[in-house]
Design an enzyme around this catalytic site. Structure first.
Site, short mmCIF file in Angstrom:
data_model
loop_
_atom_site.label_atom_id
_atom_site.label_comp_id
_atom_site.label_asym_id
_atom_site.label_seq_id
_atom_site.Cartn_x
_atom_site.Cartn_y
_atom_site.Cartn_z
N LYS A 326 0.88 -1.17 -0.22
CA LYS A 326 -0.09 0.13 0.01
C LYS A 326 0.71 1.33 0.02
O LYS A 326 1.62 1.37 0.93
CB LYS A 326 -0.93 -0.04 1.15
CG LYS A 326 -2.00 1.09 1.17
CD LYS A 326 -2.79 1.28 2.43
CE LYS A 326 -3.87 2.32 1.90
NZ LYS A 326 -3.26 3.62 1.77
N ARG A 331 -3.52 8.66 -5.47
CA ARG A 331 -4.52 7.94 -6.47
C ARG A 331 -4.29 8.68 -7.91
O ARG A 331 -4.77 9.68 -7.81
CB ARG A 331 -5.84 7.53 -5.80
CG ARG A 331 -6.41 6.55 -6.83
CD ARG A 331 -6.24 4.97 -6.31
NE ARG A 331 -6.92 4.12 -6.94
CZ ARG A 331 -7.76 3.35 -6.26
NH1 ARG A 331 -8.32 3.96 -5.14
NH2 ARG A 331 -8.74 2.63 -6.82
N ARG A 346 -8.46 10.87 -7.31
CA ARG A 346 -9.60 10.28 -6.89
C ARG A 346 -10.74 11.29 -6.71
O ARG A 346 -11.88 10.76 -6.64
CB ARG A 346 -9.21 9.53 -5.65
CG ARG A 346 -8.98 10.25 -4.58
CD ARG A 346 -8.52 9.32 -3.30
NE ARG A 346 -9.58 8.97 -2.57
CZ ARG A 346 -9.41 7.89 -1.59
NH1 ARG A 346 -8.30 7.48 -1.18
NH2 ARG A 346 -10.54 7.23 -1.03
N GLU A 375 -1.05 4.31 -8.15
CA GLU A 375 -0.83 5.20 -6.93
C GLU A 375 0.46 5.96 -7.68
O GLU A 375 1.56 5.29 -7.82
CB GLU A 375 -0.29 4.61 -5.74
CG GLU A 375 -0.03 5.36 -4.38
CD GLU A 375 -1.47 5.81 -3.65
OE1 GLU A 375 -2.84 5.70 -4.30
OE2 GLU A 375 -1.28 6.43 -2.80
N ARG A 492 -17.32 0.68 -2.26
CA ARG A 492 -16.63 -0.03 -1.12
C ARG A 492 -17.09 -1.21 -0.81
O ARG A 492 -17.91 -1.33 0.08
CB ARG A 492 -16.61 1.09 0.26
CG ARG A 492 -15.32 1.20 0.78
CD ARG A 492 -15.77 2.13 2.00
NE ARG A 492 -15.54 3.52 1.88
CZ ARG A 492 -14.44 4.18 1.77
NH1 ARG A 492 -13.27 3.48 1.88
NH2 ARG A 492 -14.40 5.46 1.38
N LYS A 498 -7.79 -2.78 3.08
CA LYS A 498 -6.46 -2.08 3.33
C LYS A 498 -6.16 -2.48 4.71
O LYS A 498 -7.12 -2.70 5.63
CB LYS A 498 -6.21 -0.52 3.34
CG LYS A 498 -7.44 0.04 4.02
CD LYS A 498 -7.53 1.44 3.62
CE LYS A 498 -8.81 2.32 4.15
NZ LYS A 498 -9.30 3.45 3.82
P1 AMP Z 1 -7.05 5.09 2.07
O1 AMP Z 1 -6.60 6.34 1.42
O2 AMP Z 1 -6.50 4.89 3.56
O3 AMP Z 1 -8.51 4.94 2.14
O4 AMP Z 1 -6.38 3.74 1.32
C1 AMP Z 1 -6.82 3.47 0.04
C2 AMP Z 1 -5.98 4.37 -0.82
O5 AMP Z 1 -4.73 3.42 -0.98
C3 AMP Z 1 -6.14 3.83 -2.44
O6 AMP Z 1 -7.17 5.21 -2.60
C4 AMP Z 1 -4.79 4.53 -3.23
O7 AMP Z 1 -4.88 5.52 -3.40
C5 AMP Z 1 -4.08 3.82 -2.16
N1 AMP Z 1 -2.97 2.69 -2.49
C6 AMP Z 1 -1.99 2.60 -2.36
N2 AMP Z 1 -1.35 1.29 -2.86
C7 AMP Z 1 -2.36 0.77 -3.38
C8 AMP Z 1 -2.57 -0.49 -4.24
N3 AMP Z 1 -1.76 -1.13 -4.13
N4 AMP Z 1 -3.82 -0.68 -4.49
C9 AMP Z 1 -4.98 -0.14 -4.35
N5 AMP Z 1 -4.80 1.21 -3.58
C10 AMP Z 1 -3.50 1.57 -3.01
#
Ligand code: AMP
Length: 642
Positions: A326, A331, A346, A375, A492, A498
């Site tokens: 991650k 994004r 995003r 990303e 979602r 995550k």
């Molecule tokens: P969060 O921002 O904490 O909701 O986590 C989701 C975000 O993680 C996504 O919107 C992406 O911007 C980011 N992200 C980073 N690495 C990845 C990955 N390998 N696959 C999908 N999302 C990722």
């Protein structure tokens, strides 16, 4: 449609807190709107004159509104500012002063939705030297012809303060109710007012109790009726010209209804504009279903659910799962068609101009047209190490000096999905196939464009090692992905989850606050919080505006905290108040950042108040040294699996 009529509906929608009633009124508004106004009304009701994905902004500051109110009502800017201070809302000021003016001058023309909407849209196009004067003139013209109520809504729309109250789900359902036949059982005929209304405890039309069962509702249906045994029967059928759909039982009725709702939702996630969805829905369900991705038009990103344990990760997406690093960047969706490349965030912002390096990186993707998902991660050119998001975030808003930014703050794109490939949508292909396409067409180049690091496994032990490895590369955690799932824009749904490091919370003292705006004007709604150093100095570390609740019964509320802080106010300056450092709160956050903005030298990313710490004395709040340690640890996080 007259603007006055639109406002009547809008006020009714605002006048109820029940989602069902809101949806019902909104659906009536959409139904009574003429074809030519449908886009305008769908946007205005959201408080917008452009869809979220449109980069244009009305771009009007409070100062200009004050001038426009002054032109329209004859009151001086000074007295308008006084009213503003008293009422806390420029919309209300416009309403009150228009009301007063009304006694001396009658307003002339009746405003139409078209006039208001088109004038407000015009504001965004005004540029150049005299743009401020022109904008003031456009708003003044509207306000001069407005009734007090209209003035209130025009000002709130211009200031983007109407963007509350109507969620995506409400608008989606209202479109279903307005443009598609009533699925009997989900809708029933009210025995009192005889209207067909959504089945619930009370009739949203007349307020009387509803007690209609499925069979009674079926008996009442009269008009153009479509009888459906199972949901499959309508999947390729136009249904818009029927008044009712009758199913054999309630369960099937629910399935048919959900199917229609999902068609509207899917179209929205692809078009990202309810105005376009309304237009298509009016044409029929087959038009809605034909809606597809178009490179160049932004589409919503698929979202992730959060899990607390590795086990939960597997149980959500299934085994084996695809795990990926991650990354801590931002994004991006990269679109290519013909000779064009566009980059969207995003939030559907077009950042193509800011990222010529990403546009160039896209040359390494071998296809005529595509939409890929990934990303963008900043890195240090000397060490090659990735940088936290906050270091490169400045590139997103940057309008000039782009070349220098590209050079100083390079980004590497980590691709992990593909939504559109050579003229066709790939949304419905399973992840494993989409990933195969990516692997085939992307020529990886370190520091420019690569595929996300992945591991397909069913083992928790492997997952833990993969997590540690990811953290040691300065990433935030790992993602779990369902290998058989489609790509669902905007959803979602648990196709990806995550798993992140959990951050220790801080106990901080409130040292200042700001009065809210709009409906929060009576509360202190954002708070400056501080830690201490070992010399007992209180040092600010951030401003928190989330975590508190609107109602006391929901938890620690703005109202309660405002009451606690009021007697502690030492100084007041405009909206800002300084308070004695007495109230201690527990604050969670995503990350600690270095920042020159606060005396502590640090700031918190996405801070939120979790609860009051009235059990703690001031000398036990979080210490700067400890915060510094937490900051250092972030860079080489260790597993803390629970
Ligand atoms: P969060 O921002 O904490 O909701 O986590 C989701 C975000 O993680 C996504 O919107 C992406 O911007 C980011 N992200 C980073 N690495 C990845 C990955 N390998 N696959 C999908 N999302 C990722």
């Amino acid at each position: 449609m007259l603007y006055k009529k639109f406002i009547e509906f809008y006020e009714k929608i605002q006048g109820t807190s029940k989602r069902l009633d809101k949806t019902y009124i909104l659906s009536k508004l959409l139904k009574t709107t003429e074809d030519e106004d449908i886009e305008r009304v769908t946007l205005l009701v959201q408080g917008r004159v452009f869809p979220a994905c449109d980069q244009r902004e009305i771009g009007v500051a409070a100062k200009m509104i004050i001038k426009a109110i002054s032109n329209a009502t004859g009151y001086s800017s000074n007295s308008i500012e006084n009213y503003w201070r008293k009422l806390g809302d420029l919309g209300k000021v416009a309403e009150e002063l228009t009301e007063k003016k009304k006694q001396s001058k009658l307003f002339s023309k009746e405003l139409s939705v078209r006039k208001v909407f088109d004038n407000l849209q015009k504001l965004a196009g005004v540029e150049g030297k005299s743009s401020v004067d022109i904008k003031i003139r456009i708003i003044s013209e509207l306000l001069s012809n407005a009734s007090p109520k209209e003035a209130l809504y025009i000002v709130r729309t211009v200031l983007s303060e109407l963007r509350v109250g109507i969620g995506e789900g409400t608008l989606r359902d209202a479109i279903v109710w307005a443009f598609f036949p009533k699925v009997v059982g989900i809708f029933v005929k009210c025995p009192h007012c005889k209207n067909w209304v959504p089945n619930s405890n009370k009739c949203p039309e007349c307020g009387s109790d509803l007690n209609t069962n499925f069979n009674d509702a079926v008996k009442e249906a009269d008009g153009r009726i479509l009888r459906v045994k199972e949901v499959e029967e309508i999947k390729n059928k136009e249904i818009k010209d029927y008044d009712f759909i009758i199913c054999p039982d309630e369960k099937t009725a629910r399935e048919v209804y959900n199917y229609i709702v999902n068609c509207v939702q899917d179209a929205y996630n692809i078009l990202t504009d309810f105005a376009l969805v309304s237009v298509e829905a009016k044409k029929g369900i087959l038009s809605l279903k034909k809606v597809t991705l178009k490179p160049g038009r932004p589409v919503k990103v698929m979202l992730a659910i959060k899990v607390k344990t590795l086990k939960e990760g597997f149980s959500t997406v299934g085994k084996p799962a695809q795990l990926e690093y991650k990354y801590d960047g931002f994004r991006v969706h990269i679109h290519k068609w013909k000779n064009h490349v566009k980059v969207f965030t995003r939030r559907l912002e077009d950042v193509t101009h800011q990222f010529p390096d990403i546009v160039k990186a896209a040359e390494n993707i071998n296809a005529d047209s595509f939409i890929v998902d990934g990303e963008a991660v900043g890195y240090d050119k000397r060490t090659g190490k990735s940088l936290p998001f906050q270091r490169i975030s400045q590139r997103i808003k940057r309008k000039y000096d782009i070349d220098r930014m590209v050079n100083d703050l390079p980004v590497e794109v980590n691709l992990f999905d593909i939504l559109f490939y050579n003229g066709e949508s790939t949304l419905n292909k399973p992840l494993r196939e989409r990933r195969e396409i990516l692997e085939r067409i992307v020529k990886e180049k370190k520091g420019v464009i690569v595929l996300s690091t992945k591991l397909v496994t069913s083992s928790e032990k492997d997952a833990r090692n993969f997590f540690n490895e990811s953290i040691s590369h300065s990433n935030e955690g790992i993602m779990f992905k369902n290998l058989n799932a489609p790509y669902k824009p905007g959803a979602r749904v648990g196709y990806m989850v995550k798993y992140k490091q959990i951050m220790e919370t801080l106990d901080l003292v409130i040292v200042g606050a700001e009065w809210g705006e709009g409906k929060r004007a009576k509360w202190l709604s954002s708070f400056y919080v501080a830690c201490r150093d070992d010399n007992e100095n209180i040092l600010r570390i951030g401003k928190v505006a989330s975590g508190l609740k609107e109602k006391r019964e929901e938890g620690l509320s703005y109202d309660e905290v405002t009451e606690m802080l009021k007697p502690l106010i030492i100084k007041q300056q405009g909206r800002y108040v300084e308070v004695e450092p007495k109230i201690i709160v527990e604050v969670a956050y995503e990350e600690i950042q270095k920042s020159p903005e606060y005396e502590s030298g640090f700031a918190l990313r996405f801070p939120r108040i979790i609860r009051l710490r009235d059990d703690k004395p001031l000398d036990e709040i979080s210490e700067l040294n400890h915060i510094r340690e937490l900051y250092e640890n972030q860079r080489n996080r260790k597993t803390k699996d629970n």
